[in-house]
Enzyme design. Structure first.
Site, PDB file in Angstrom:
ATOM      1  CD  GLU A 226      66.905  74.860 122.980  1.00 48.48           C
ATOM      2  OE1 GLU A 226      67.689  75.815 122.993  1.00 48.48           O
ATOM      3  OE2 GLU A 226      66.985  73.915 122.174  1.00 48.48           O
TER       4      GLU A 226
ATOM      5  CG  HIS B 191      70.851  74.366 125.923  1.00 49.05           C
ATOM      6  ND1 HIS B 191      71.756  75.406 125.893  1.00 49.05           N
ATOM      7  CD2 HIS B 191      69.752  74.791 125.242  1.00 49.05           C
ATOM      8  CE1 HIS B 191      71.229  76.418 125.232  1.00 49.05           C
ATOM      9  NE2 HIS B 191      70.016  76.078 124.822  1.00 49.05           N
TER      10      HIS B 191
ATOM     11  CG  HIS C 118      66.344  78.998 127.124  1.00 43.54           C
ATOM     12  ND1 HIS C 118      66.634  77.776 127.671  1.00 43.54           N
ATOM     13  CD2 HIS C 118      66.819  78.973 125.856  1.00 43.54           C
ATOM     14  CE1 HIS C 118      67.272  77.036 126.774  1.00 43.54           C
ATOM     15  NE2 HIS C 118      67.384  77.740 125.662  1.00 43.54           N
TER      16      HIS C 118
ATOM     17  CG  ASP D 209      66.965  78.579 121.249  1.00 47.21           C
ATOM     18  OD1 ASP D 209      66.966  78.761 122.482  1.00 47.21           O
ATOM     19  OD2 ASP D 209      68.008  78.445 120.579  1.00 47.21           O
TER      20      ASP D 209
END
Length: 331
Positions: free
Chosen positions: A7, A168, A9, A293
């Site tokens: 995950e 998400h 980004h 994250d």
């Protein structure tokens, strides 16, 4: 130990330059004001767009791969006429990144649920010629959820093309009660929203209609593993006792059985051995994946947790890379 984080980004300057000039759908103004601040030059913009710096950081930590996804909430706050081409352009850029660094990056496509037919076509393109590994949906779209009939083409495409759906969080659709005290985001609103969306999918019979669909939840299940025993218990009670709940379809399995069959979880942002243990028991040791994250969490702390938390070597191997390779089709 091979490490794959799932995950992670990013954004591109081309995406941000276009997206920050678009009008947003009614109700999404508060969230987008916050996200545009985060994505500003004085915010996290350089960490979102700087792939060379990310690779250097991965090398320093001993992280082998990152499965990249567009910074939330993606294209979902924009009118369909803007969102559909913007999603295609970002996915083209993401595919190019993955092709340049096939041993370091995978990718989750972004789609525009505002136009379910276009989203279905983009899933086919993402899992076919673009060579990506799944899709990311940032929970609700204009207050609508994937269990609703209009989104059937999207779910049918995800199931048919074996595209895992990373569900998400984003700011809750019912945002009024969350606006105060910093609650729209990750302090509380994110997990409440994503957990709600997952429960709608479970209780609506979506997984009876789409038994081959895989949904990925971050943050070790958005609180659902903690509640599974009570969810099963109260669902059974409501099924037996007329009038004990609002109308609901009869399901083929218990809610917890869908969680174990159709869901995978990631550790993103929760470096807590007790919560990890609960998640491993809830969905099974082969259905939990490592995630950082990035750029919102500390990569060094996350990798240290993965290396040091008390696990068997079999558990650590599954968590670090084996489950991600299976779920996302990473070679």
């Amino acid at each position: 130990m091979r490490i794959v984080a799932v995950e992670e980004h990013i954004a591109t300057e081309a995406f941000l330059n276009v997206a920050h000039g678009l009008d947003v759908l009614p109700g999404d103004e508060t969230e987008m004001a916050l996200m545009r601040t985060v994505e500003s030059p004085s915010g996290l913009r350089a960490r979102l767009t700087g792939l060379d710096a990310r690779l250097r950081e991965m090398d320093a930590l001993g992280q082998d791969m990152a499965v990249l996804s567009l910074n939330p909430p993606g294209v979902q706050p924009y009118p369909a006429a803007d969102a559909v081409p913007l999603a295609r352009e970002f996915n083209d850029a993401l595919s190019a990144i993955v092709r340049r660094h096939p041993d370091r990056f995978g990718g989750l496509a972004t789609v525009a649920p505002q136009d379910p037919a276009a989203a279905a076509a983009e899933i086919e393109r993402a899992m076919g010629p673009l060579g990506l590994n799944g899709i990311m949906i940032n929970s609700h779209t204009g207050g609508r959820y994937l269990d609703e009939p209009e989104f059937a083409p999207l779910l049918e495409a995800a199931e048919a093309h074996r595209a895992p759906v990373y569900l998400h969080p984003r700011a809750p659709s019912m945002i009024a009660a969350y606006r105060d005290y910093g609650m729209p985001g990750a302090i509380w609103g994110y997990q409440a929203e994503a957990g709600l969306h997952a429960m709608r999918l479970i209780l609506s019979g979506t997984f009876d209609r789409h038994p081959g669909l895989t949904v990925v939840l971050g943050h070790l299940g958005e609180g659902i593993p903690y509640w599974l025993r009570r969810i099963d218990n109260r669902h059974a009670f409501a099924t037996r006792i007329a009038g004990a709940a609002t109308s609901m379809p009869r399901l083929s399995l218990t809610p917890s059985e869908y969680v174990r069959r159709n869901f995978a979880l990631t550790t993103s942002g929760i470096d807590d051995p007790d919560v990890l243990g609960l998640a491993l028991r809830a969905v099974g040791e082969d259905n939990v994946m490592f995630a950082i994250d990035s750029p919102y969490e500390d990569p060094a702390a996350a990798v240290a947790f993965l290396r040091e938390t008390p696990l068997t070597e079999e558990q650590r191997t599954a968590l670090a890379h084996r489950t991600a390779e299976r779920v996302f089709g990473i070679g």
